[in-house]
Design an enzyme around this catalytic site. Sequence first.
Site, PDB file in Angstrom:
ATOM      1  N   ASP A  38       0.563  -1.392   0.246  1.00 28.46           N
ATOM      2  CA  ASP A  38      -0.024  -0.044  -0.341  1.00 28.46           C
ATOM      3  C   ASP A  38       1.053   1.259  -0.132  1.00 28.46           C
ATOM      4  OD1 ASP A  38      -2.158   2.223   0.724  1.00 28.46           O
ATOM      5  OD2 ASP A  38      -3.161   0.032   0.619  1.00 28.46           O
ATOM      6  N   SER A  72       4.501   1.997  -5.213  1.00 22.68           N
ATOM      7  CA  SER A  72       3.850   2.067  -6.310  1.00 22.68           C
ATOM      8  C   SER A  72       3.120   0.848  -6.721  1.00 22.68           C
ATOM      9  CB  SER A  72       3.293   3.777  -6.332  1.00 22.68           C
ATOM     10  OG  SER A  72       2.275   3.801  -7.885  1.00 22.68           O
ATOM     11  N   VAL A  73       1.827   0.569  -7.632  1.00 21.99           N
ATOM     12  CA  VAL A  73       1.504  -0.101  -8.656  1.00 21.99           C
ATOM     13  C   VAL A  73       2.119   0.177 -10.197  1.00 21.99           C
ATOM     14  CG1 VAL A  73      -0.263  -1.484  -7.229  1.00 21.99           C
ATOM     15  CG2 VAL A  73      -1.429   0.070  -8.270  1.00 21.99           C
ATOM     16  N   SER A 151     -15.944  -3.876  -9.900  1.00 21.67           N
ATOM     17  CA  SER A 151     -16.896  -3.661  -8.744  1.00 21.67           C
ATOM     18  C   SER A 151     -18.340  -3.430 -10.438  1.00 21.67           C
ATOM     19  CB  SER A 151     -17.045  -1.923  -9.171  1.00 21.67           C
ATOM     20  OG  SER A 151     -17.712  -0.713  -8.923  1.00 21.67           O
ATOM     21  N   TYR A 164     -13.802   5.022 -12.901  1.00 20.56           N
ATOM     22  CA  TYR A 164     -13.461   4.325 -12.317  1.00 20.56           C
ATOM     23  C   TYR A 164     -14.471   3.339 -12.739  1.00 20.56           C
ATOM     24  CZ  TYR A 164     -14.566   1.280  -7.738  1.00 20.56           C
ATOM     25  OH  TYR A 164     -14.678   0.376  -6.926  1.00 20.56           O
ATOM     26  N   LYS A 168     -12.606  -0.301 -14.066  1.00 17.32           N
ATOM     27  CA  LYS A 168     -13.628  -1.715 -12.975  1.00 17.32           C
ATOM     28  C   LYS A 168     -13.852  -2.956 -14.612  1.00 17.32           C
ATOM     29  CE  LYS A 168     -12.462  -1.021  -8.842  1.00 17.32           C
ATOM     30  NZ  LYS A 168     -10.952  -1.699  -8.117  1.00 17.32           N
TER      31      LYS A 168
END
Length: 184
Positions: A38, A72-73, A151, A164, A168
């Site tokens: 994280d 960081s991804v 989501s 978003y 997703k």
Amino acid sequence: MTIKFDGRVAIVTGAGGGLGRAYALELARRGAKVVVNDLGGARDGTGHSDAALQVVEEIKALGGTAMSNGGSVTEYDQMVEMVAKAKEAWGGVHIVINNAGILRDKSFAKMEPADFDLVLKVHVSGSANVTKAVWDTMREQAYGRLLMTASSTGLYGNFGQANYGAAKLGLAGLTKTLHLGGAK
């Protein structure tokens, strides 16, 4: 019968809170060694904290094994380093839950392109980065489990979440395609 993960190594991104924290704690409770990744940012991706370290301490207090990672991804090299550290410490990586995500909610009319791009970068490119970093390891092991946190917003939409929702649903396409490639 309870499913156990003894001898397995898991990486959970976005594990400093929320669903990611719950995933990390449950995997550890079931015997997995867990990399708690994280960046520690706020919901919009800004700032940093030691959220990952706090979850590691929770896991250790419960008798589990974990290490924190603040990478960081969105930075592929950082994800390669995270996977290398897990392999060095524990011999492999068997499970990845790509859960890292941010929100930059605004109506599409008011949304800046940068807010659209960053949400896609974290959710989709970030998941691809982590997966690419671990892919060869899973192939060599002839074993790996990848999960993406999606989501209903991706399927049905939600006002103020064009970025978003696009991210997703993009994860759904990525997951389906990885399944085809990984099955070989």
